[in-house]
Every structure is written in structure tokens, then in C-alpha cells.
Design an enzyme around this catalytic site. Structure first.
Site, PDB file in Angstrom:
ATOM      1  CG  HIS A   1      -0.635   2.135  -9.197  1.00 47.62           C
ATOM      2  ND1 HIS A   1      -0.807   1.705  -7.906  1.00 47.62           N
ATOM      3  CD2 HIS A   1      -1.705   2.939  -9.462  1.00 47.62           C
ATOM      4  CE1 HIS A   1      -1.934   2.211  -7.420  1.00 47.62           C
ATOM      5  NE2 HIS A   1      -2.489   2.970  -8.343  1.00 47.62           N
TER       6      HIS A   1
ATOM      7  CG  LEU B   1       9.517 -16.762  -3.872  1.00 51.45           C
ATOM      8  CD1 LEU B   1       9.400 -16.828  -2.355  1.00 51.45           C
ATOM      9  CD2 LEU B   1       9.837 -15.349  -4.307  1.00 51.45           C
TER      10      LEU B   1
ATOM     11  CG  ASP C   1      -2.105   0.918   1.082  1.00 48.12           C
ATOM     12  OD1 ASP C   1      -2.425   1.313  -0.069  1.00 48.12           O
ATOM     13  OD2 ASP C   1      -2.719   1.262   2.111  1.00 48.12           O
TER      14      ASP C   1
HETATM   15  C1  IPE Z   1      -5.413  -2.748  -0.225  1.00 46.27           C
HETATM   16  O1  IPE Z   1      -5.107  -1.411  -0.363  1.00 46.27           O
HETATM   17  C2  IPE Z   1      -5.448  -3.409  -1.590  1.00 46.27           C
HETATM   18  C3  IPE Z   1      -4.162  -3.603  -2.228  1.00 46.27           C
HETATM   19  C4  IPE Z   1      -3.005  -3.288  -1.759  1.00 46.27           C
HETATM   20  C5  IPE Z   1      -4.237  -4.242  -3.515  1.00 46.27           C
HETATM   21  P1  IPE Z   1      -6.232  -0.306  -0.484  1.00 46.27           P
HETATM   22  O2  IPE Z   1      -5.536   0.992  -0.605  1.00 46.27           O
HETATM   23  O3  IPE Z   1      -7.203  -0.649  -1.546  1.00 46.27           O
HETATM   24  O4  IPE Z   1      -6.973  -0.418   0.930  1.00 46.27           O
HETATM   25  P2  IPE Z   1      -7.896   0.619   1.690  1.00 46.27           P
HETATM   26  O5  IPE Z   1      -8.916   1.128   0.712  1.00 46.27           O
HETATM   27  O6  IPE Z   1      -7.014   1.719   2.161  1.00 46.27           O
HETATM   28  O7  IPE Z   1      -8.485  -0.136   2.819  1.00 46.27           O
HETATM   29  C1  IPE Z   2      -1.720   0.201  -3.257  1.00 48.59           C
HETATM   30  O1  IPE Z   2      -1.460   1.542  -3.340  1.00 48.59           O
HETATM   31  C2  IPE Z   2      -1.864  -0.433  -4.601  1.00 48.59           C
HETATM   32  C3  IPE Z   2      -3.235  -0.815  -4.947  1.00 48.59           C
HETATM   33  C4  IPE Z   2      -4.281  -0.713  -4.190  1.00 48.59           C
HETATM   34  C5  IPE Z   2      -3.401  -1.359  -6.270  1.00 48.59           C
HETATM   35  P1  IPE Z   2      -2.631   2.596  -3.309  1.00 48.59           P
HETATM   36  O2  IPE Z   2      -3.012   2.944  -4.700  1.00 48.59           O
HETATM   37  O3  IPE Z   2      -3.747   2.143  -2.452  1.00 48.59           O
HETATM   38  O4  IPE Z   2      -1.899   3.824  -2.649  1.00 48.59           O
HETATM   39  P2  IPE Z   2      -2.498   4.854  -1.609  1.00 48.59           P
HETATM   40  O5  IPE Z   2      -2.989   4.056  -0.437  1.00 48.59           O
HETATM   41  O6  IPE Z   2      -3.612   5.571  -2.295  1.00 48.59           O
HETATM   42  O7  IPE Z   2      -1.356   5.727  -1.280  1.00 48.59           O
HETATM   43 MG    MG Z   3      -4.162   2.386  -0.481  1.00 48.10          MG
END
Ligand code: IPE
Ligand code: IPE
Ligand code: MG
Length: 245
Positions: free
Chosen positions: A42, A136, A25
Site C-alpha cells: 500500500h 486537475l 488494485d
Molecule cells: C477494490 O479492490 C477496492 C479498492 C481498490 C479500494 P478490492 O481488492 O477490495 O476488491 P475485491 O475484493 O477484489 O473485489
Molecule cells: C488495492 O490493493 C488497495 C485497496 C483495496 C486498499 P489490494 O490490497 O486489494 O491488493 P490485492 O488485490 O490484495 O493484491
Molecule cells: Mg484487491
């Protein structure tokens, strides 16, 4: 006298988690902080994936499960969803030779049916190419949602009961486990979540029942080998009791 722990002690093989799950995240915030588009975050996150796969492989971790796209992430703007779902294509185009060289086997968990054809094709190709590798195992969680996974498992079990293949009195935890996307995988020993949030966001709710959690404020694109090593070191100090004394 206080004795300093030698660095190699932190990575003793018996203390290394055999299955690590990661909620990657913070990509969006990483990009926004730099005035870039979330999609750039990303893309940058892929580099961290490559590093972590390498480190996990070196540390003799057996399974690495990465949360890449949740069933709830469809709520994001269409262009961001598209970028995320193209990432496997870009990742594999660039890094499949490296995965092969590192003897990594690729696997996917989640309902991939609604994913674009190009995503599914790239995954299918890479899964097939890496299927005889025995290093892995890298599991990408794509269109993965734990609640949906459990509902689907319950439906399948219901069908088996209806068809007389399974009796309700025999139905146990193992049966349910076998109908999850993670069938055949051991439960994770360690869960890492980067990006500062302390929640599961519908990830592996059943499988994480006795997993050790490790949270970091570091945003995923900044997550370094050192951060990963810290997580492993901390894991090595945990006492897992599973309800016993
Ligand atoms: C969790 O992250 C999903 C992934 C890392 C793929 P999110 O950014 O979607 O989670 P929330 O919305 O903060 O709970
Ligand atoms: C996690 O990073 C990746 C996915 C959910 C695909 P985020 O896109 O949720 O990044 P933040 O949480 O908005 O910074
Ligand atoms: Mg996120």
C-alpha cells in the site's frame, strides 16, 4: 496504404477523457510476491498515485477519481485497515506541496464519518488548502460503496418527498444523481482497473453506466506512465454511441 498513427495524435485534446476513475488494485499481491507485508504494498502504491496524478494533469484530464478504500475493505485485518487509513496522512504530509505546485484540487467521496480523526483532519486540511486551485480535481474515494451511496440518496429523496419539497411524479435521474457523493461531477469517461480482476467491486455503479472500461493485469505499484498512456490511447479509439447508431 497503412498509415502509422503519429504519437501526438493519440493524445489529441478532444480525445482525452475529461474524467478518469481508477480502481487501484494489486498492492497486496505486489508485496506478497516480494515476501513483504501487504502494508508495504500500500505504501509503494502511493508512488504510483503521485505519478498518475502528474500524468493526468499533464494530459489535461479534468477529474481523477481514485478508489482508495471501499466499504467492504473493513473486513481486512485491523492492522492493514489502519495502514490504509493512515496513507492519506502520509501522502499529504509528503506531497501536499507538490499538489499545490501542480494546481490540483482535492476532494473526497464516500462516508468519511467512520474514519479515524487523523485521516479526517489531514483530508480536511488539504481540501481547504487546495480549494482555490483550478487544475486537475483529484477525488479520493474513501469508505466508498456504491450501494450504500444509493441507499443514502434514496433516504434523502424520501425525506424531501415527505416534507413536500419534491413530488414523486417529478422525481427523475437528475434528482438521484444530485444526492450521490459525486454530485456536481460529470460521469467518468474512462474506468481503469489494475491488478487483473475484471469487476467493479461496488465502485460508482450508477455513474459508470456509459463509461469505457480498460483493464490491466499490472499490479498498482508497477503501473507506469506508459501503462497510463496506453489506456488513454485506447480510449481515443473507442466509439461511444450511448445507445444511438
Ligand atoms: C477494490 O479492490 C477496492 C479498492 C481498490 C479500494 P478490492 O481488492 O477490495 O476488491 P475485491 O475484493 O477484489 O473485489
Ligand atoms: C488495492 O490493493 C488497495 C485497496 C483495496 C486498499 P489490494 O490490497 O486489494 O491488493 P490485492 O488485490 O490484495 O493484491
Ligand atoms: Mg484487491
Amino acid at each position: 496504404m497503412f498509415q502509422q498513427k503519429k504519437p501526438e495524435q493519440a493524445l489529441r485534446v478532444e480525445e482525452v477523457p475529461s474524467h478518469i476513475a481508477i480502481i487501484m488494485d494489486g498492492n497486496g499481491r505486489w508485496a506478497e510476491k516480494r515476501g513483504m507485508s501487504r502494508s508495504e504494498g500500500h505504501k509503494k502504491g502511493i508512488e504510483t498515485i503521485v505519478q498518475v496524478v502528474e500524468s493526468a494533469s499533464e494530459a489535461s484530464v479534468e477529474q481523477l477519481t481514485l478508489y482508495a478504500f471501499s466499504t467492504e475493505n473493513w473486513k481486512r485485518p485491523k492492522s492493514e485497515v489502519e495502514t490504509i487509513l493512515r496513507l492519506p496522512v502520509e501522502f499529504l504530509k509528503t506531497y501536499l506541496p507538490r499538489l499545490m505546485a501542480e494546481n490540483v484540487r482535492l476532494h473526497v467521496i464516500g462516508d468519511i464519518r467512520p474514519l479515524p480523526v487523523y485521516t479526517r483532519q489531514a483530508l480536511k486540511y488539504a481540501i481547504d488548502r487546495t480549494k482555490n486551485n483550478d487544475g486537475l480535481q483529484l477525488n479520493f474515494a474513501l469508505n466508498y460503496g456504491s450501494r450504500n451511496e444509493m441507499v443514502e440518496a434514496v433516504k434523502e429523496l424520501y425525506r424531501e418527498v415527505q416534507e413536500g419539497k419534491l413530488s414523486l411524479s417529478e422525481l427523475n435521474e437528475e434528482h438521484l444523481s444530485k444526492h450521490l457523493y459525486t454530485s456536481g461531477l460529470e460521469d467518468p469517461d474512462l474506468l481503469i482497473r489494475t491488478g487483473g480482476e475484471k469487476r467493479l467491486s461496488n465502485f460508482l455503479l450508477w455513474q459508470l453506466a456509459y463509461t469505457e472500461f480498460w483493464f490491466s493485469d499490472v499490479l498498482w505499484p508497477d503501473f507506469s506512465n506508459q501503462d497510463f498512456a496506453s489506456a488513454l490511447e485506447d480510449f481515443g479509439k473507442r466509439k461511444r454511441r450511448y445507445g444511438a447508431v
